[in-house]
Design a protein around this motif. Structure first.
Motif, mmCIF file in Angstrom:
data_model
loop_
_atom_site.group_PDB
_atom_site.id
_atom_site.type_symbol
_atom_site.label_atom_id
_atom_site.label_comp_id
_atom_site.label_asym_id
_atom_site.label_seq_id
_atom_site.Cartn_x
_atom_site.Cartn_y
_atom_site.Cartn_z
ATOM 1 N N ALA A 25 1.057 -1.369 -0.363
ATOM 2 C CA ALA A 25 -0.320 0.007 0.018
ATOM 3 C C ALA A 25 1.035 1.452 -0.083
ATOM 4 C CB ALA A 25 -1.160 -0.056 0.795
ATOM 5 N N ILE A 26 0.397 1.949 -0.433
ATOM 6 C CA ILE A 26 1.003 3.037 -1.093
ATOM 7 C C ILE A 26 -0.003 4.638 -0.878
ATOM 8 C CG2 ILE A 26 1.444 3.448 -2.821
ATOM 9 C CD1 ILE A 26 3.686 4.814 -2.556
ATOM 10 N N ASP A 27 0.305 5.936 0.541
ATOM 11 C CA ASP A 27 -0.401 6.876 0.206
ATOM 12 C C ASP A 27 0.165 7.935 0.152
ATOM 13 O OD1 ASP A 27 -3.255 8.233 1.580
ATOM 14 O OD2 ASP A 27 -1.731 8.818 2.311
ATOM 15 N N LEU A 28 -0.079 9.075 -0.382
ATOM 16 C CA LEU A 28 0.368 10.587 -1.231
ATOM 17 C C LEU A 28 -0.002 11.485 -1.164
ATOM 18 C CD1 LEU A 28 1.833 8.751 -4.677
ATOM 19 C CD2 LEU A 28 3.245 8.848 -2.051
ATOM 20 N N GLY A 29 0.246 12.448 -0.338
ATOM 21 C CA GLY A 29 -0.151 13.796 -0.248
ATOM 22 C C GLY A 29 0.363 14.322 -0.993
ATOM 23 N N PHE A 30 0.094 15.898 -1.686
ATOM 24 C CA PHE A 30 0.492 16.824 -2.460
ATOM 25 C C PHE A 30 0.188 18.173 -1.822
ATOM 26 C CE2 PHE A 30 0.624 12.785 -5.208
ATOM 27 C CZ PHE A 30 2.222 12.944 -5.475
ATOM 28 N N GLU A 31 0.465 19.264 -1.492
ATOM 29 C CA GLU A 31 -0.595 20.577 -1.232
ATOM 30 C C GLU A 31 0.886 21.511 -2.103
ATOM 31 O OE1 GLU A 31 0.638 21.435 2.327
ATOM 32 O OE2 GLU A 31 -0.677 19.702 3.757
ATOM 33 N N ALA A 32 -0.817 22.037 -2.422
ATOM 34 C CA ALA A 32 0.503 23.511 -2.930
ATOM 35 C C ALA A 32 1.139 24.610 -1.651
ATOM 36 C CB ALA A 32 -0.944 25.150 -4.155
ATOM 37 N N ARG A 33 2.275 25.040 -1.997
ATOM 38 C CA ARG A 33 2.910 25.889 -1.285
ATOM 39 C C ARG A 33 3.816 26.887 -1.382
ATOM 40 N NH1 ARG A 33 6.142 21.648 3.167
ATOM 41 N NH2 ARG A 33 4.106 20.817 4.014
ATOM 42 N N ASN A 34 3.429 28.105 -0.651
ATOM 43 C CA ASN A 34 4.055 29.777 -1.310
ATOM 44 C C ASN A 34 5.371 29.780 -0.907
ATOM 45 O OD1 ASN A 34 5.109 31.625 -1.987
ATOM 46 N ND2 ASN A 34 2.649 32.742 -1.400
ATOM 47 N N GLU A 35 6.376 29.561 -1.434
ATOM 48 C CA GLU A 35 7.445 29.197 -1.481
ATOM 49 C C GLU A 35 8.668 30.300 -2.308
ATOM 50 O OE1 GLU A 35 9.752 26.105 -2.565
ATOM 51 O OE2 GLU A 35 7.931 24.299 -1.110
ATOM 52 N N GLY A 36 7.857 31.514 -1.781
ATOM 53 C CA GLY A 36 8.288 33.263 -2.149
ATOM 54 C C GLY A 36 7.723 33.417 -4.089
ATOM 55 N N ASP A 37 7.932 32.295 -5.009
ATOM 56 C CA ASP A 37 7.217 32.414 -6.389
ATOM 57 C C ASP A 37 5.457 32.997 -6.257
ATOM 58 O OD1 ASP A 37 9.619 31.247 -7.792
ATOM 59 O OD2 ASP A 37 9.235 29.659 -6.353
ATOM 60 N N PRO A 38 5.620 33.583 -7.173
ATOM 61 C CA PRO A 38 4.252 34.670 -7.509
ATOM 62 C C PRO A 38 2.994 33.182 -7.557
ATOM 63 C CG PRO A 38 5.245 35.125 -8.947
ATOM 64 C CD PRO A 38 6.167 34.391 -8.646
ATOM 65 N N VAL A 39 3.750 31.654 -8.128
ATOM 66 C CA VAL A 39 2.639 31.127 -7.931
ATOM 67 C C VAL A 39 3.423 29.682 -7.086
ATOM 68 C CG1 VAL A 39 1.539 29.097 -9.473
ATOM 69 C CG2 VAL A 39 2.143 31.272 -10.372
ATOM 70 N N PRO A 40 2.074 29.298 -6.016
ATOM 71 C CA PRO A 40 2.864 27.899 -5.017
ATOM 72 C C PRO A 40 3.228 27.050 -5.753
ATOM 73 C CG PRO A 40 0.727 29.128 -4.968
ATOM 74 C CD PRO A 40 0.742 29.790 -6.391
ATOM 75 N N VAL A 41 3.817 26.359 -5.020
ATOM 76 C CA VAL A 41 4.469 25.286 -5.630
ATOM 77 C C VAL A 41 3.857 24.192 -4.733
ATOM 78 C CG1 VAL A 41 7.298 23.779 -5.740
ATOM 79 C CG2 VAL A 41 7.005 26.557 -5.253
ATOM 80 N N THR A 42 3.451 23.510 -6.155
ATOM 81 C CA THR A 42 2.938 21.440 -5.355
ATOM 82 C C THR A 42 4.152 20.429 -4.931
ATOM 83 O OG1 THR A 42 1.001 22.141 -7.027
ATOM 84 C CG2 THR A 42 1.637 19.682 -5.928
ATOM 85 N N ARG A 43 3.826 20.582 -3.217
ATOM 86 C CA ARG A 43 5.374 19.440 -3.276
ATOM 87 C C ARG A 43 4.418 18.242 -2.946
ATOM 88 N NH1 ARG A 43 9.547 21.630 -5.281
ATOM 89 N NH2 ARG A 43 10.220 23.155 -4.316
ATOM 90 N N LEU A 44 5.073 16.838 -2.649
ATOM 91 C CA LEU A 44 4.353 15.882 -2.244
ATOM 92 C C LEU A 44 4.799 16.255 -0.612
ATOM 93 C CD1 LEU A 44 4.013 12.408 -2.546
ATOM 94 C CD2 LEU A 44 6.327 12.363 -3.087
ATOM 95 N N VAL A 45 3.524 16.062 0.333
ATOM 96 C CA VAL A 45 4.356 16.110 1.546
ATOM 97 C C VAL A 45 4.071 15.203 2.190
ATOM 98 C CG1 VAL A 45 4.003 18.695 1.435
ATOM 99 C CG2 VAL A 45 1.900 16.973 1.969
ATOM 100 N N ARG A 46 3.379 14.230 1.624
ATOM 101 C CA ARG A 46 2.913 12.577 2.679
ATOM 102 C C ARG A 46 2.969 11.538 2.188
ATOM 103 N NH1 ARG A 46 -2.226 13.331 3.380
ATOM 104 N NH2 ARG A 46 -2.886 11.701 2.230
ATOM 105 N N ARG A 47 3.757 10.790 2.529
ATOM 106 C CA ARG A 47 4.125 9.603 1.663
ATOM 107 C C ARG A 47 4.842 8.455 1.879
ATOM 108 N NH1 ARG A 47 10.025 10.436 -2.484
ATOM 109 N NH2 ARG A 47 9.784 11.262 -0.710
ATOM 110 N N ARG A 48 3.595 7.103 2.495
ATOM 111 C CA ARG A 48 3.164 6.661 3.452
ATOM 112 C C ARG A 48 3.686 4.598 2.958
ATOM 113 N NH1 ARG A 48 -0.135 9.896 6.099
ATOM 114 N NH2 ARG A 48 1.491 10.941 8.100
ATOM 115 N N HIS A 49 4.012 4.081 3.155
ATOM 116 C CA HIS A 49 3.618 2.851 1.887
ATOM 117 C C HIS A 49 3.740 1.304 2.929
ATOM 118 C CE1 HIS A 49 7.898 1.549 2.049
ATOM 119 N NE2 HIS A 49 8.448 3.073 2.089
ATOM 120 N N ILE A 50 3.144 0.640 2.817
ATOM 121 C CA ILE A 50 3.395 -1.152 2.836
ATOM 122 C C ILE A 50 3.998 -2.134 2.118
ATOM 123 C CG2 ILE A 50 2.890 -2.853 3.800
ATOM 124 C CD1 ILE A 50 1.091 -0.854 5.554
#
Length: 298
Positions: A25-50
């Motif tokens: 199994a795998i569980d992935l979570g993505f979030e848009a984060r403001n890292e100083g750019d005009p447009v947010p950056v989508t980051r993989l913030v959760r990654r759990r697996h079995i």
């Protein structure tokens, strides 16, 4: 969106009856984060697996603030009796992620006990988020038995596009899908209300499999879905104008869901049609042109 539920493993991999399970199994979570750019950056913030389900590092072939591409890896390369894969992915508000696989998945012949395999995919997309789920094709070997489910949970304003391409047997090797049984289920909902529910049984012993009113003897099928298009009628007309004119595919819409279908005998044709449809639809769905994942070209 439903709260995250921890993934757990079965402890019955050494049984030899219908309760045997080898889980991954795998569980992935993505979030848009403001890292100083005009447009947010989508980051993989959760990654759990079995078990043997992994992802490579995220790629940004469309630019730092573009879509986050992730490759789902299943090193065994296929499912055998007792295997159970669970894939979960969620994209939070404002994010944009694309999931794909490095190669075709294989569904192998069931063992002497007829134990089935299972593959269950759950995708959650928040308001103003986009998720593209574009796995490479699945090949079902003769005698395979299992269940494949795809559950898509959307919030208002969410957008998604995905597909499932399935090839039955290996006709080029004179190994048709003559025994076994597969079940496919699709469940797509918006704010908890179902928009598209479908259940399909693929049993070569059933008359539907060869009947002209059913499978009609076709060995390859594909379903592409898209939700969040600004103008579904215009999108359908675009597909009808730009795709090859033959009787092996059709497109329709129902309650905000565009559905593109293929039923034929050529795996490469099914894939090419789905990819072309994606190239045509993505600009109106995500306001950016399609960018072919590099892994498809290797």
């Amino acid at each position: 969106m439903t709260a995250y539920q921890p993934i757990t493993a079965h402890a019955s991999g050494h049984r030899f009856d219908g309760e045997r399970r080898w889980a991954a199994a795998i569980d992935l979570g993505f979030e848009a984060r403001n890292e100083g750019d005009p447009v947010p950056v989508t980051r993989l913030v959760r990654r759990r697996h079995i078990g043997p389900l992994r992802v490579q590092r995220p790629f940004y072939p469309e630019g730092k603030t573009g879509c986050c591409h992730v490759y789902l890896l299943h090193p065994p390369g296929g499912l055998v009796s007792g295997d159970e894969l669970r894939i979960e992915a969620s994209v939070a508000e404002g994010g944009h992620a694309l999931l794909t696989t490095p190669a075709a998945a294989k569904l192998y012949k069931a063992d002497g006990h007829g134990v089935a395999w299972g593959q269950h995919t759950r995708l959650q997309v928040a308001k103003d988020a986009i998720l593209e789920y574009l796995p490479q094709e699945t090949i079902a070997f003769d005698g395979s038995r299992g269940e494949q489910t795809t559950t898509i949970e959307l919030a208002s304003g969410a957008r998604t596009l995905g597909w499932e391409v399935l090839a039955l047997g290996r006709p080029a090797s004179n190994l048709p899908f003559a025994t076994g049984a597969l079940e496919q289920r699709f469940h797509l909902s918006l704010d908890g209300k179902p928009l598209w529910l479908e259940r399909q049984l693929l049993d070569p012993k059933h008359r539907r499999f060869t009947g002209h009113w059913g499978q009609g003897g076709a060995t390859v099928q594909a379903t592409l879905w898209a939700v969040g298009l600004d103008d579904e009628v215009a999108a359908i007309e675009l597909l009808r104008e730009q795709l090859p004119d033959n009787n092996r595919w059709a497109v329709t819409r129902r309650r905000g869901v565009l559905l593109f279908r293929y039923l034929g005998s050529e795996r490469n044709e099914a894939w090419a049609l789905c990819e072309k449809a994606w190239h045509l639809l993505r600009p109106t769905l995500a306001n950016v042109p399609a960018h072919t994942p590099r892994i498809w070209l290797t």
